[in-house]
Scaffold this motif. Sequence first.
Motif, short mmCIF file in Angstrom:
data_model
loop_
_atom_site.label_atom_id
_atom_site.label_comp_id
_atom_site.label_asym_id
_atom_site.label_seq_id
_atom_site.Cartn_x
_atom_site.Cartn_y
_atom_site.Cartn_z
N VAL A 193 0.85 -1.18 0.00
CA VAL A 193 0.00 0.00 0.00
C VAL A 193 0.89 1.23 0.00
N GLY A 194 0.73 2.07 -1.02
CA GLY A 194 1.48 3.31 -1.11
C GLY A 194 0.73 4.43 -0.42
N ILE A 195 1.48 5.32 0.22
CA ILE A 195 0.94 6.52 0.85
C ILE A 195 1.42 7.69 0.00
N PHE A 196 0.45 8.47 -0.50
CA PHE A 196 0.75 9.56 -1.41
C PHE A 196 0.22 10.89 -0.88
N ALA A 197 0.97 11.97 -1.09
CA ALA A 197 0.53 13.31 -0.74
C ALA A 197 -0.54 13.75 -1.74
N ALA A 198 -1.22 14.82 -1.43
CA ALA A 198 -2.28 15.33 -2.29
C ALA A 198 -1.77 15.68 -3.69
N ASP A 199 -0.49 16.04 -3.80
CA ASP A 199 0.06 16.38 -5.12
C ASP A 199 0.58 15.17 -5.88
N GLY A 200 0.41 13.97 -5.29
CA GLY A 200 0.82 12.74 -5.97
C GLY A 200 2.19 12.22 -5.58
N THR A 201 2.91 12.95 -4.75
CA THR A 201 4.23 12.52 -4.30
C THR A 201 4.12 11.30 -3.40
N ARG A 202 4.85 10.23 -3.72
CA ARG A 202 4.83 9.05 -2.87
C ARG A 202 5.65 9.34 -1.62
N MET A 203 5.02 9.13 -0.46
CA MET A 203 5.68 9.41 0.81
C MET A 203 6.21 8.15 1.47
N ALA A 204 5.52 7.03 1.28
CA ALA A 204 5.93 5.78 1.94
C ALA A 204 5.16 4.61 1.33
N VAL A 205 5.61 3.41 1.65
CA VAL A 205 4.87 2.19 1.33
C VAL A 205 4.80 1.35 2.59
N MET A 206 3.67 0.70 2.78
CA MET A 206 3.44 -0.15 3.95
C MET A 206 2.95 -1.51 3.48
N LYS A 207 3.04 -2.50 4.36
CA LYS A 207 2.69 -3.86 3.97
C LYS A 207 1.19 -4.07 3.78
N ASP A 208 0.35 -3.27 4.49
CA ASP A 208 -1.09 -3.45 4.35
C ASP A 208 -1.83 -2.14 4.64
#
Length: 73
Positions: A39-54
Amino acid sequence: MNQHRSQDFEPLSQQDFLAFGLNDVAYLRDVETEDGVVVGIFAADGTRMAVMKDLSTAAAAVRQNEMEPLSVH
């Protein structure tokens, strides 16, 4: 009563629109990696901030940073 005419408002530029909610929300969506789907975590502008396992771990990480997680399908 507050009366506004449409010409009283300035339209948001594309850059302003992308920054809207930048510090308030994070978007969660599946991301395909070599190790499988995470699961990717993205900022409102589309920048990927992190990835997590679930999804639950990603949502918890977002909330720990005082942001609201929103799911993108």
